[in-house]
Design a protein around this motif. Sequence first.
Motif, mmCIF file in Angstrom:
data_model
loop_
_atom_site.group_PDB
_atom_site.id
_atom_site.type_symbol
_atom_site.label_atom_id
_atom_site.label_comp_id
_atom_site.label_asym_id
_atom_site.label_seq_id
_atom_site.Cartn_x
_atom_site.Cartn_y
_atom_site.Cartn_z
ATOM 1 N N GLY A 59 -6.835 11.297 -1.017
ATOM 2 C CA GLY A 59 -6.594 10.074 -0.263
ATOM 3 C C GLY A 59 -7.327 8.910 -0.899
ATOM 4 N N PRO A 60 -7.010 7.687 -0.496
ATOM 5 C CA PRO A 60 -7.637 6.513 -1.104
ATOM 6 C C PRO A 60 -9.160 6.543 -0.963
ATOM 7 C CG PRO A 60 -5.764 5.881 0.255
ATOM 8 C CD PRO A 60 -6.024 7.316 0.534
ATOM 9 N N ALA B 122 0.076 4.203 -0.054
ATOM 10 C CA ALA B 122 -0.478 5.311 0.711
ATOM 11 C C ALA B 122 -0.173 5.190 2.191
ATOM 12 C CB ALA B 122 -1.996 5.382 0.515
ATOM 13 N N ALA B 123 0.330 4.027 2.638
ATOM 14 C CA ALA B 123 0.609 3.805 4.050
ATOM 15 C C ALA B 123 2.029 4.247 4.382
ATOM 16 C CB ALA B 123 0.410 2.339 4.402
ATOM 17 N N LYS C 3 -7.628 10.895 11.382
ATOM 18 C CA LYS C 3 -6.956 11.987 10.673
ATOM 19 C C LYS C 3 -7.687 13.320 10.813
ATOM 20 C CE LYS C 3 -3.665 9.357 9.062
ATOM 21 N NZ LYS C 3 -2.248 9.527 9.449
ATOM 22 N N GLY D 77 -3.525 12.208 2.465
ATOM 23 C CA GLY D 77 -3.279 11.113 3.397
ATOM 24 C C GLY D 77 -4.460 10.168 3.428
ATOM 25 N N ARG D 78 -4.410 9.228 4.365
ATOM 26 C CA ARG D 78 -5.525 8.299 4.508
ATOM 27 C C ARG D 78 -6.773 9.038 4.979
ATOM 28 N NH1 ARG D 78 -4.806 3.977 8.516
ATOM 29 N NH2 ARG D 78 -3.535 5.468 9.659
ATOM 30 N N ASN E 100 0.841 -1.200 0.000
ATOM 31 C CA ASN E 100 0.000 0.000 0.000
ATOM 32 C C ASN E 100 0.873 1.245 0.000
ATOM 33 O OD1 ASN E 100 -1.862 2.012 0.314
ATOM 34 N ND2 ASN E 100 -2.632 1.311 2.302
ATOM 35 N N ALA F 137 -5.945 8.728 -4.149
ATOM 36 C CA ALA F 137 -4.561 8.827 -3.710
ATOM 37 C C ALA F 137 -3.617 9.105 -4.875
ATOM 38 C CB ALA F 137 -4.155 7.542 -2.995
ATOM 39 N N HIS G 63 -8.857 8.183 7.206
ATOM 40 C CA HIS G 63 -9.166 7.454 8.428
ATOM 41 C C HIS G 63 -9.769 8.415 9.437
ATOM 42 C CE1 HIS G 63 -8.488 5.139 12.137
ATOM 43 N NE2 HIS G 63 -8.336 4.075 11.382
ATOM 44 N N GLN H 176 -15.383 5.585 4.743
ATOM 45 C CA GLN H 176 -15.006 6.876 5.306
ATOM 46 C C GLN H 176 -15.166 8.021 4.310
ATOM 47 O OE1 GLN H 176 -14.308 7.243 8.502
ATOM 48 N NE2 GLN H 176 -14.008 9.447 8.375
ATOM 49 N N HIS H 177 -14.727 7.824 3.075
ATOM 50 C CA HIS H 177 -14.822 8.941 2.128
ATOM 51 C C HIS H 177 -16.276 9.246 1.784
ATOM 52 C CE1 HIS H 177 -15.416 5.989 -1.110
ATOM 53 N NE2 HIS H 177 -15.760 6.988 -1.894
#
Length: 392
Positions: A236-237, A14-15, A211, A205-206, A12, A263, A208, A242-243
């Motif tokens: 972000g992804p 993005a991590a 964040k 960023g993520r 990943n 991302a 999450h 979440q998105h």
Amino acid sequence: MRVIQVVGSIDNKAAGPSYSVTGLAEALCARGVDAEIFSTSVSKSGDERGNSRVFSTDFSNIPGVRRLLFSKSLAAAIEVGAAAGAVLHAHGLWLMPNIYPGTSALRHRCPLVTSPRGMLGKEALQFSARKKQMFWMLAQRRVLMRSDCLHATSMEECEAIWARGILRPVAIVPNGVDIPPDHENARHSKRSDAAGESRTVLYLGRLHAKKGVDTLLQAWAKLQSEFPAWRLRIVGPLEGPQHLELRKLAGMLRLDRVTFENALFGDDKQDAYREAELFVLPTLNENFGMVIAEALASGTPIVTTKGAPWQGVVDNACGWWVDHGADSIAGSMASAMMLPRPELRRMGSRGRAWMSRDFSWTKVAANMEQVYKWTLGEAERPESVVLPGEAN
């Protein structure tokens, strides 16, 4: 000296560990250290890429269990390295690749260094809390207590480790960051000073919950009418719920000039940093916050919260470090957005110089090499290593 960096996955991009673990290994190799990365993947088996070896996972057809990344082949390879006297450096928690090094280090009495990577922070422990409590009791705590040294990227993370009762030596060494070349020319080619040109606030960023992107959207609702020349990019992804929740919140708040983008990596990510005049990370908790270092290295001023260990943005006059909350974040963003472009550029230049001075991969690798030598009994305790009770 041989060092095996063990991490669940570097697939990943993005991590954070995908960047920080590979960066550390490459910098150690540049210093002549035999540094390898052992990781797992559900899609690869026996893949070797430079100093990285990827091992297949087991039980991939069992939901829930497969997420723990069991891998007999990885465990066996770690055993071989431990028997030969390698230093084992485990990155992260809560997965089987984070457990195997502890078992092998105990059996073969080789050094073990563990980097929790922020996963012992109070806010991080609140997510999937019951599963983590069970894993902690069954295996994870024993591994940490067996570690010759833990690695934290900040004093705040060190204190979080000790707060969990893991009273072991801790090496406080930040992550390194790549400094983009031809910074000023690239920046000016990506940004226009023309009147009416759109100006950008960036989150990257993520997406999450920890964040704090929801808080950023609430802050933007307080600012959008006052700063019509500015836009907000959320990058972000775009996966998981979440998105979708963030998009729904943006609709409820009737936000203008906000975009949600998938991302970005490589040159595209670097362009996003360069095009932005302000970077915002409204996080609840970070052990480091790699995106802050990346943005500063790109010459972009910062607004972040005290959930991230970045008081240095104030000390180095390249950003704002504030309490978490929509009002405080909006206030700091407004202070930044009212500044003329030349002043924001000067702030960005100070941040870039700070990253070059204190966060180069060369310096980070040299510090970690001394930690490894100390665990092998080949060097005195480095200045970066603190013992419980020594910190103020």
